[in-house]
Write an enzyme that holds these catalytic residues in place. Structure first.
Site, PDB file in Angstrom:
ATOM      1  N   ASP A  98       0.786  -1.230   0.000  1.00  0.00           N
ATOM      2  CA  ASP A  98       0.000   0.000   0.000  1.00  0.00           C
ATOM      3  C   ASP A  98       0.821   1.285   0.000  1.00  0.00           C
ATOM      4  OD1 ASP A  98       1.056  -0.081   2.590  1.00  0.00           O
ATOM      5  OD2 ASP A  98      -0.793  -0.873   3.449  1.00  0.00           O
ATOM      6  N   GLU A 120      -0.193  -9.066  -0.875  1.00  0.00           N
ATOM      7  CA  GLU A 120      -0.774  -8.506   0.352  1.00  0.00           C
ATOM      8  C   GLU A 120      -2.006  -7.671   0.015  1.00  0.00           C
ATOM      9  OE1 GLU A 120       1.803  -7.583   3.978  1.00  0.00           O
ATOM     10  OE2 GLU A 120       0.890  -5.623   3.594  1.00  0.00           O
ATOM     11  N   GLU A 134      -1.898   5.078   2.894  1.00  0.00           N
ATOM     12  CA  GLU A 134      -1.920   3.659   2.540  1.00  0.00           C
ATOM     13  C   GLU A 134      -3.314   3.112   2.225  1.00  0.00           C
ATOM     14  OE1 GLU A 134       1.864   4.324   4.874  1.00  0.00           O
ATOM     15  OE2 GLU A 134      -0.231   4.942   5.087  1.00  0.00           O
ATOM     16  N   HIS A 210       6.352   5.407  13.756  1.00  0.00           N
ATOM     17  CA  HIS A 210       6.729   6.320  12.670  1.00  0.00           C
ATOM     18  C   HIS A 210       5.566   6.754  11.774  1.00  0.00           C
ATOM     19  CE1 HIS A 210       6.603   2.409  10.640  1.00  0.00           C
ATOM     20  NE2 HIS A 210       6.319   3.102   9.559  1.00  0.00           N
ATOM     21  N   ARG A 212       2.613   8.404   9.726  1.00  0.00           N
ATOM     22  CA  ARG A 212       2.251   9.806   9.504  1.00  0.00           C
ATOM     23  C   ARG A 212       1.030  10.209  10.314  1.00  0.00           C
ATOM     24  NH1 ARG A 212       4.089  12.381   4.587  1.00  0.00           N
ATOM     25  NH2 ARG A 212       5.507  11.041   3.422  1.00  0.00           N
ATOM     26  N   HIS A 243      13.095   5.744  13.389  1.00  0.00           N
ATOM     27  CA  HIS A 243      12.915   6.043  11.962  1.00  0.00           C
ATOM     28  C   HIS A 243      13.688   7.313  11.603  1.00  0.00           C
ATOM     29  CE1 HIS A 243      10.736   6.954   8.201  1.00  0.00           C
ATOM     30  NE2 HIS A 243      10.373   5.689   8.210  1.00  0.00           N
TER      31      HIS A 243
END
Length: 381
Positions: A98, A120, A134, A210, A212, A243
């Site tokens: 994604d 996936e 995503e 990490h 967003r 990250h």
């Protein structure tokens, strides 16, 4: 008969971990020429995975730039893919999951009238802004794809509700295949802090954070909760491979930088991350991949998000949705650290994500699609 040219496209570390064993499985099939195109959406973290799995891309778009945006990533992928598809002439393009690379790779394949296999497939939260971007990336790829490789039956059911029933396979998750090659007894880490950790006498908590959608107050609250957990439990050591995002780096250092039993370290190579996970006590993460990997290693997971597109782990009891609220994270972690029965119930639950044969099923499904073999059976947990 001429070999099928199957091109795998990926650009981030998580994609690479999950696609590497598939690229190798395809390369081992006499009927298939396995091609590899990387966008390098995440350059440094991608390269470490390529090295671990000894993969040499046939095409490298090398798109990463400082402070890149979703628009620049997507547009540069699309433009770069034009030349890659024209030169490599694939019969099918495989994309994973994604990411922006996933969406751009599938869209480019569509523009070139090349069939798409979505590895996936079928994950959903049904909130288009969480995870962002995503959730929309994977829904858009669903509209383009021809073959759908679902890790679980639940993922296939998501697609069925959207009217997608043809070319759908339940394969298990390829990350379980990857773990079978990376986890090794007696692994030595390149980071001496990890070699020196008291794995036998302390409870090692492995953290990643990490996403967003966690930027801002959610991440502040998560980091504050982690700080409280570390300070209030002498018997734990908290390890956080931070990250590279400047936002994440700043927040982690602000809350966790001066706590003696917290170790902020650079991101780890895939094999080292897997081996650290195998030795840790508990995983706290907002990552998707770790929600799948940790149960395969018998490690409970607290998911640092409001929702998850991987409800199978929660249903199986290997993961709990901790959310992003300070009090909830502290309470759930405290219970697992102090209550052996609660911990054992999660650690011994059945892993719902695969048996290490996902790549074999995907390769067989591709051959079936092109009329060169029987349809493979589905994975069942």
């Amino acid at each position: 008969m001429e070999q099928l040219r199957i091109m795998s496209v990926f650009g981030t570390r998580p994609e690479a971990i999950k696609m590497a064993p598939l690229v190798k499985e395809l390369a081992g099939r006499a009927e298939i020429a396995s091609l590899c195109c990387v966008t390098a959406q995440h350059r440094e973290m991608l390269d470490s995975v390529l090295e671990v799995f000894d993969l040499k891309p046939d095409w490298d778009l090398d798109i990463m730039t400082p402070q890149q945006t979703l628009s620049t990533i997507t547009s540069k992928c699309l433009l770069g893919m034009d030349e890659a598809v024209d030169k490599l002439r694939p019969d099918m393009i495989l994309v994973h999951g994604d990411t922006s690379t996933t969406f751009a790779g599938a869209l480019s394949a569509f523009y070139h009238k090349v069939p798409v296999g979505h590895v996936e497939a079928g994950l959903r939260t049904y909130d288009k802004y969480s995870p962002y971007p995503e959730e929309m990336n994977r829904k858009l790829v669903t509209a383009i794809a021809d073959l759908y490789f679902c890790p679980t039956e639940n993922n296939r059911e998501n697609l069925r509700r959207e009217g997608v029933t043809e070319g759908v396979f339940v394969t298990g998750n390829t990350v379980i295949d990857a773990l079978h090659t990376t986890v090794r007894p007696g692994c030595r880490f390149s980071t001496e802090i990890l070699n020196a950790l008291p794995y036998d006498s302390k409870k090692i908590l492995l953290v990643t954070c990490h996403r967003r959608e966690n930027y801002g107050q959610p991440m502040e609250d998560i980091m504050a909760a982690l700080a409280h957990i570390a300070r209030s439990h002498d018997g734990v050591e908290l390890v956080y491979p931070v990250h590279l995002s400047p936002v994440v780096q700043a927040c982690a250092k602000k809350h966790l930088g001066d706590i003696p039993n917290v170790h902020l370290i650079p991101p780890l190579a895939a094999d080292e991350m897997h081996n650290l996970m195998a030795r840790c006590f508990l995983v706290l993460t907002d990552s998707g991949g770790l929600q799948e990997e940790a149960p395969a290693l018998g490690k409970p997971v607290l998911v640092l998000r409001r929702e998850t597109e991987r409800p199978e782990a929660v249903a199986a009891g290997t993961a709990k949705l901790a959310g992003v609220a300070y009090a909830d994270i502290v309470s759930m972690a405290h219970q697992l650290i102090t209550d052996p029965a609660a911990y054992a119930a999660m650690a011994h639950a059945v892993n719902p994500y695969g048996d290490g044969l996902a790549c074999r099923r995907i390769a067989d499904a591709i051959l079936w699609h092109f009329g060169r073999g029987p349809r493979p059976g589905d994975f069942t947990a």
